[in-house]
Design a protein around this motif. Structure first.
Motif, PDB file in Angstrom:
ATOM      1  N   GLN A   1      15.818 -33.807   2.520  1.00 22.21           N
ATOM      2  CA  GLN A   1      16.422 -32.979   3.760  1.00 22.21           C
ATOM      3  C   GLN A   1      15.889 -31.582   3.576  1.00 22.21           C
ATOM      4  OE1 GLN A   1      20.369 -33.736   4.336  1.00 22.21           O
ATOM      5  NE2 GLN A   1      20.230 -32.798   6.368  1.00 22.21           N
ATOM      6  N   GLN A   2      15.250 -30.731   4.658  1.00 26.88           N
ATOM      7  CA  GLN A   2      14.918 -29.637   4.307  1.00 26.88           C
ATOM      8  C   GLN A   2      16.145 -28.572   4.432  1.00 26.88           C
ATOM      9  OE1 GLN A   2      13.912 -28.538   9.227  1.00 26.88           O
ATOM     10  NE2 GLN A   2      12.454 -27.925   7.630  1.00 26.88           N
ATOM     11  N   CYS A  22      19.133 -19.142   2.785  1.00 24.10           N
ATOM     12  CA  CYS A  22      18.902 -20.556   2.653  1.00 24.10           C
ATOM     13  C   CYS A  22      19.733 -21.326   2.183  1.00 24.10           C
ATOM     14  CB  CYS A  22      17.589 -20.281   1.891  1.00 24.10           C
ATOM     15  SG  CYS A  22      16.671 -21.871   1.533  1.00 24.10           S
ATOM     16  N   SER A  24      20.761 -25.375   0.884  1.00 22.21           N
ATOM     17  CA  SER A  24      20.339 -26.459   0.752  1.00 22.21           C
ATOM     18  C   SER A  24      21.389 -27.572   0.463  1.00 22.21           C
ATOM     19  CB  SER A  24      19.300 -26.860  -0.381  1.00 22.21           C
ATOM     20  OG  SER A  24      18.893 -28.006  -0.715  1.00 22.21           O
ATOM     21  N   GLY A  89      11.483 -22.161   0.266  1.00 21.30           N
ATOM     22  CA  GLY A  89      11.161 -23.138  -0.348  1.00 21.30           C
ATOM     23  C   GLY A  89      11.834 -23.810  -1.548  1.00 21.30           C
ATOM     24  N   THR A  99      10.183 -27.959  -0.483  1.00 26.40           N
ATOM     25  CA  THR A  99      10.678 -28.335   0.808  1.00 26.40           C
ATOM     26  C   THR A  99      10.731 -27.057   1.284  1.00 26.40           C
ATOM     27  OG1 THR A  99      11.442 -30.518  -0.095  1.00 26.40           O
ATOM     28  CG2 THR A  99      12.351 -29.607   1.883  1.00 26.40           C
ATOM     29  N   PHE A 100      10.275 -26.787   2.556  1.00 27.22           N
ATOM     30  CA  PHE A 100      10.683 -25.487   3.330  1.00 27.22           C
ATOM     31  C   PHE A 100      11.644 -25.603   4.250  1.00 27.22           C
ATOM     32  CE2 PHE A 100       7.396 -22.495   1.508  1.00 27.22           C
ATOM     33  CZ  PHE A 100       6.608 -23.461   0.723  1.00 27.22           C
ATOM     34  N   GLY A 101      12.333 -24.321   4.702  1.00 34.65           N
ATOM     35  CA  GLY A 101      13.206 -24.398   5.499  1.00 34.65           C
ATOM     36  C   GLY A 101      12.420 -23.909   6.904  1.00 34.65           C
TER      37      GLY A 101
ATOM     38  N   TYR B  35       0.133 -29.017   2.359  1.00 29.99           N
ATOM     39  CA  TYR B  35       1.152 -28.843   3.325  1.00 29.99           C
ATOM     40  C   TYR B  35       0.552 -28.809   4.869  1.00 29.99           C
ATOM     41  CZ  TYR B  35       3.812 -27.046  -0.690  1.00 29.99           C
ATOM     42  OH  TYR B  35       4.659 -27.033  -1.805  1.00 29.99           O
ATOM     43  N   GLN B  41       7.170 -28.910  13.611  1.00 27.28           N
ATOM     44  CA  GLN B  41       7.686 -29.432  12.229  1.00 27.28           C
ATOM     45  C   GLN B  41       7.889 -28.527  11.266  1.00 27.28           C
ATOM     46  OE1 GLN B  41       9.145 -32.532  12.185  1.00 27.28           O
ATOM     47  NE2 GLN B  41       8.822 -32.558  14.522  1.00 27.28           N
ATOM     48  N   GLN B  44       5.402 -28.630   5.959  1.00 28.18           N
ATOM     49  CA  GLN B  44       5.916 -29.877   5.502  1.00 28.18           C
ATOM     50  C   GLN B  44       5.055 -30.418   4.176  1.00 28.18           C
ATOM     51  OE1 GLN B  44       6.220 -32.463   9.242  1.00 28.18           O
ATOM     52  NE2 GLN B  44       8.064 -33.113   8.342  1.00 28.18           N
TER      53      GLN B  44
END
Lengths: 110, 115
Positions: A1-2, A22, A24, A89, A99-101, B35, B41, B44
């Motif tokens: 999950q971002q 940010c 998480s 991230g 995992t980026f926002g 990425y 999206q 990713q």
């Protein structure tokens, strides 16, 4: 999950300050911050590591609350060059996977 | 020190074709991540390679694959292209072995358009 970033967008006048958050839902090992200008690749700003170590540019500061899995990026005395989209991230010690926002669009006006 | 290079910079393909993208990391960097970036999206994670081994894989179908060579150069392949594969594909290299301890340096990306 971002991770979730807030705000999604912000407009500043030169010299004003901004904070980008940010958050998480997962335990984090590190948080990275990048800025991307239109048509360009993301550029590294800061890394905040579990345990308190930070690495990054002198003119940018950030915080990392390990208990809450939250990080904030502080932009002070903004300049026109600060305009762009800011991404956080997150890494939970799975290699170097980030995992980026969703990003925060920042516009600085004269 | 030369940065991360990606080739080609732009590609136009049609549905059903396959494509191979190339990434040369910064000298000395053994970790290469890929990425996909789209307006809908965002950024990713596709996969990460370290010392020629895929270490992590994102939530993408098996049509997306990659590999890393002994000189750390990496390629990603997308087979049976779909319209939704149109995106900017970014490669990033890093010095760290794990934990995101070091920054990732991004290449300029390959803009793929699927018609």
């Amino acid at each position: 999950q971002q991770p979730v970033q807030s705000p999604q967008a912000v407009i500043l006048r030169e010299g004003e300050d901004a904070v980008i958050n940010c958050s998480s839902s997962k335990a984090l090992y590190s948080v990275h911050w990048y800025r991307q200008k239109h048509g360009e690749a993301p550029v590294f700003l800061m890394i905040l590591l579990k345990g308190g170590e930070q690495k990054g540019h002198d003119k940018i500061s950030a915080s990392f609350n390990e208990k809450k899995q939250q990080s904030s990026l502080y932009l002070t005395a903004s300049q026109l060059s600060y305009s762009g989209t800011y991404f956080c991230g997150t890494n939970n010690n799975a290699g170097n996977m980030l995992t980026f926002g969703g990003g925060t669009r920042l516009m600085v006006k004269p | 020190k030369a940065g991360v290079t990606q080739t080609p910079r732009y590609l136009i393909k049609t549905r059903g074709q396959q494509v191979t993208l190339s990434c040369s990391p910064i000298s000395g960097h053994r970790s290469v991540s890929w990425y996909q970036q789209t307006p809908g999206q965002g950024l990713q994670f596709l996969f990460e390679y370290f010392s020629e081994t895929q270490r992590n894989k994102g939530n993408f179908p098996g049509r997306f694959s990659g590999r890393q060579f002994s000189n750390s150069r990496s390629e990603m392949n997308v087979s049976t292209l779909e319209l939704g594969d149109s995106a900017l594909y970014l490669c990033a290299s890093s010095l760290s072995t794990s934990g995101g301890y070091n920054e990732q340096f991004f290449g300029p990306g390959t803009r793929l358009t699927v018609l």
